[in-house]
Design a protein around this motif. Structure first.
Motif, mmCIF file in Angstrom:
data_model
loop_
_atom_site.group_PDB
_atom_site.id
_atom_site.type_symbol
_atom_site.label_atom_id
_atom_site.label_comp_id
_atom_site.label_asym_id
_atom_site.label_seq_id
_atom_site.Cartn_x
_atom_site.Cartn_y
_atom_site.Cartn_z
ATOM 1 N N SER A 1 0.845 -1.191 0.000
ATOM 2 C CA SER A 1 0.000 0.000 0.000
ATOM 3 C C SER A 1 0.881 1.242 0.000
ATOM 4 O O SER A 1 2.029 1.219 0.456
ATOM 5 C CB SER A 1 -0.918 0.003 1.226
ATOM 6 O OG SER A 1 -0.151 0.002 2.427
ATOM 7 N N ASN A 2 0.339 2.355 -0.511
ATOM 8 C CA ASN A 2 1.120 3.587 -0.600
ATOM 9 C C ASN A 2 1.545 4.115 0.758
ATOM 10 O O ASN A 2 2.587 4.763 0.888
ATOM 11 C CB ASN A 2 0.330 4.660 -1.353
ATOM 12 C CG ASN A 2 0.287 4.382 -2.849
ATOM 13 O OD1 ASN A 2 1.100 3.624 -3.370
ATOM 14 N ND2 ASN A 2 -0.652 4.987 -3.537
ATOM 15 N N ASN A 3 0.735 3.839 1.787
ATOM 16 C CA ASN A 3 1.107 4.305 3.129
ATOM 17 C C ASN A 3 2.109 3.387 3.815
ATOM 18 O O ASN A 3 2.564 3.673 4.932
ATOM 19 C CB ASN A 3 -0.133 4.488 4.006
ATOM 20 C CG ASN A 3 -0.891 3.193 4.261
ATOM 21 O OD1 ASN A 3 -0.393 2.096 3.993
ATOM 22 N ND2 ASN A 3 -2.104 3.309 4.774
ATOM 23 N N SER B 1 -5.115 0.471 -6.644
ATOM 24 C CA SER B 1 -5.406 1.812 -7.142
ATOM 25 C C SER B 1 -4.564 2.818 -6.368
ATOM 26 O O SER B 1 -4.156 2.575 -5.227
ATOM 27 C CB SER B 1 -6.898 2.131 -6.997
ATOM 28 O OG SER B 1 -7.297 2.054 -5.638
ATOM 29 N N ALA B 2 -4.303 3.970 -6.972
ATOM 30 C CA ALA B 2 -3.417 4.964 -6.364
ATOM 31 C C ALA B 2 -3.938 5.461 -5.018
ATOM 32 O O ALA B 2 -3.150 5.775 -4.117
ATOM 33 C CB ALA B 2 -3.224 6.140 -7.320
ATOM 34 N N ASP B 3 -5.269 5.500 -4.863
ATOM 35 C CA ASP B 3 -5.839 5.963 -3.597
ATOM 36 C C ASP B 3 -5.888 4.861 -2.541
ATOM 37 O O ASP B 3 -6.295 5.098 -1.396
ATOM 38 C CB ASP B 3 -7.237 6.558 -3.804
ATOM 39 C CG ASP B 3 -8.232 5.565 -4.414
ATOM 40 O OD1 ASP B 3 -7.924 4.365 -4.482
ATOM 41 O OD2 ASP B 3 -9.309 6.012 -4.841
ATOM 42 N N LYS C 1 -7.817 2.313 -2.331
ATOM 43 C CA LYS C 1 -9.156 1.845 -1.967
ATOM 44 C C LYS C 1 -9.529 0.520 -2.625
ATOM 45 O O LYS C 1 -10.433 -0.174 -2.139
ATOM 46 C CB LYS C 1 -10.194 2.910 -2.336
ATOM 47 C CG LYS C 1 -10.089 4.188 -1.510
ATOM 48 C CD LYS C 1 -11.158 5.184 -1.907
ATOM 49 C CE LYS C 1 -11.079 6.450 -1.060
ATOM 50 N NZ LYS C 1 -12.112 7.446 -1.447
ATOM 51 N N LYS D 1 -10.043 0.170 5.967
ATOM 52 C CA LYS D 1 -9.072 0.984 6.705
ATOM 53 C C LYS D 1 -8.114 0.119 7.520
ATOM 54 O O LYS D 1 -7.010 0.555 7.846
ATOM 55 C CB LYS D 1 -9.806 1.969 7.617
ATOM 56 C CG LYS D 1 -10.561 3.048 6.851
ATOM 57 C CD LYS D 1 -11.230 4.028 7.792
ATOM 58 C CE LYS D 1 -11.961 5.120 7.009
ATOM 59 N NZ LYS D 1 -12.638 6.096 7.906
ATOM 60 N N GLY E 1 -5.744 6.900 -13.206
ATOM 61 C CA GLY E 1 -6.701 6.040 -12.513
ATOM 62 C C GLY E 1 -7.956 5.770 -13.304
ATOM 63 O O GLY E 1 -8.859 5.065 -12.831
ATOM 64 N N LYS F 1 -13.653 5.244 -10.455
ATOM 65 C CA LYS F 1 -12.804 5.545 -9.300
ATOM 66 C C LYS F 1 -13.560 5.468 -7.977
ATOM 67 O O LYS F 1 -12.949 5.270 -6.925
ATOM 68 C CB LYS F 1 -12.197 6.943 -9.450
ATOM 69 C CG LYS F 1 -11.230 7.079 -10.604
ATOM 70 C CD LYS F 1 -10.669 8.498 -10.633
ATOM 71 C CE LYS F 1 -9.751 8.718 -11.800
ATOM 72 N NZ LYS F 1 -9.222 10.104 -11.837
#
Length: 371
Positions: A224-226, A275-277, A279, A299, A325, A345
């Motif tokens: 994940s991005n985070n 996905s970039a977000d 989600k 989450k 996206g 999206k």
């Protein structure tokens, strides 16, 4: 009156050029033999319309089945998957024009390389049949040095047809760039190595190994991005394992599957993308199913299956979400085409746009900004 006409025409032409503005090049790795592919392809890709135009083809490259671009976008590296004669190649890359120029190549130090990663110092490759990881340096020109380090995996799994020996299927930097994760399909293990970027020899030092379900065949992992979670697709069973991640440690939090309970065919979990977000997670199954499964990501990092669509082709080995996206592109190794899906999206839903790129055995995608 004529002057006004020409002014209006010029304005319309300017608007047309702006409408066709291309933010990214789509660089595609392929299998060249046997088949109709000629090498590495570069396309203009319009994120608003998914319009595409071929820019260049780097020919006479043997089976560039996986590619990596450096962070500065000046170099692209390709595996040359060719059994015991396999190599890894270096190219300079002009991000503005999409032109590749060959620099050099080195022996892959293992049969059938299938994945590679690159940063500003090193290029690391996963040798599938050879069951090894090889680390190469880069000189100032971007050319590859001889291998700094070769790590040989050993062992086997319970599936005697597919797991007769170690099969390293991926190498990936962790989000903090402190570690390298390597999935071994043949051993049912995920390896974590401490990454010593500037070292001359022991670039990778083993930190930990994680065993997964026997016979499942771990293939690709994505973070994940985070940086808090990771998701692993296992080729032989179609399982998807979710992990929490912190400082070189992966802990399993969930296991699910892309296989529906009523499915009677052959599983072949292949690629996995977020996905970039963060989600939605997408997973392809290239067995007899030829599907993309969509999961919502909670989450807490856990997954909920949202839907599944046919990829409309045969052999969806790899796919990619474009930087906007808006689109998801699926490459079909066996039917020699790329299907372009429109992506919602908000819901994550995929819908076939009706657009296809005809290309021989596409198996890897890079979206590279043009400036």
């Amino acid at each position: 009156m004529k002057k006004l006409f020409y002014l209006l025409a010029a304005a319309m032409c300017t608007l047309s050029v702006k409408a066709q503005k291309v933010d990214d090049h789509l660089v595609i790795g392929t299998y060249t033999a046997p088949g109709k592919s000629e090498g590495i392809y570069v396309y203009d890709f319009n994120p608003s319309t998914a319009a595409f135009t071929r820019v260049s083809v780097k020919k006479n490259v043997i089976n560039p089945s996986f590619l990596a671009v450096t962070p500065d976008r000046k170099f692209i590296y390709a595996v040359n998957e060719d059994g015991d004669k396999s190599m890894v190649s270096a190219f300079s890359y002009d991000a503005a024009t999409g032109k590749l120029d060959f620099l050099n190549k080195q022996k892959s130090e293992g049969a059938d390389p299938c994945y590679l990663i690159a940063d500003d110092r090193n290029v690391l490759i996963a040798n599938y049949s050879g069951g090894s990881i090889a680390v190469f340096g880069r000189d100032q020109s971007g050319a590859l040095t001889p291998a700094k380090q070769v790590i040989q995996h050993t062992g086997s799994g319970i599936d005697k047809n597919r797991q007769e020996s170690a099969h390293v299927h991926m190498v990936r930097f962790t989000p903090d760039h402190k570690y390298v994760v390597s999935n071994d399909l043949g051993e049912d293990k995920v390896y974590l190595y401490t990454y010593h970027k500037d070292a001359d020899d022991d670039v990778l030092v083993l930190k930990d190994t994680i065993s997964v379900k026997p016979g499942s065949g771990p293939r690709h992992i994505i973070f994940s991005n985070n940086g808090k979670y990771a998701y692993l697709i296992q080729e032989l069973h179609g399982d998807v394992t979710a992990f929490s991640y912190h400082d070189g440690t992966l802990k399993k939090i969930q296991e699910t599957s892309v296989i529906n309970s009523d499915f009677k065919g052959e599983s072949g979990g292949s690629d996995i993308q977020l996905s970039a977000d963060g989600k939605f997670l997408y997973v392809s199954n290239r067995g007899t199913a030829n599907t993309i499964t969509t999961f919502a990501v909670g989450k807490d990092g856990k997954l909920t299956k949202k839907g599944q669509v046919s990829t409309t082709g045969n052999g969806p080995r790899a796919f990619a979400i474009d930087p906007s996206g808006n689109w998801l592109l699926v490459g079909h190794q066996k039917t020699n085409d790329i299907t372009i899906f429109k992506r919602n999206k908000v819901t994550g839903e995929l819908k076939d746009s009706g657009k296809k790129i005809d290309i021989g055995a596409p198996v890897c995608f890079l979206f590279v900004p043009t400036k």
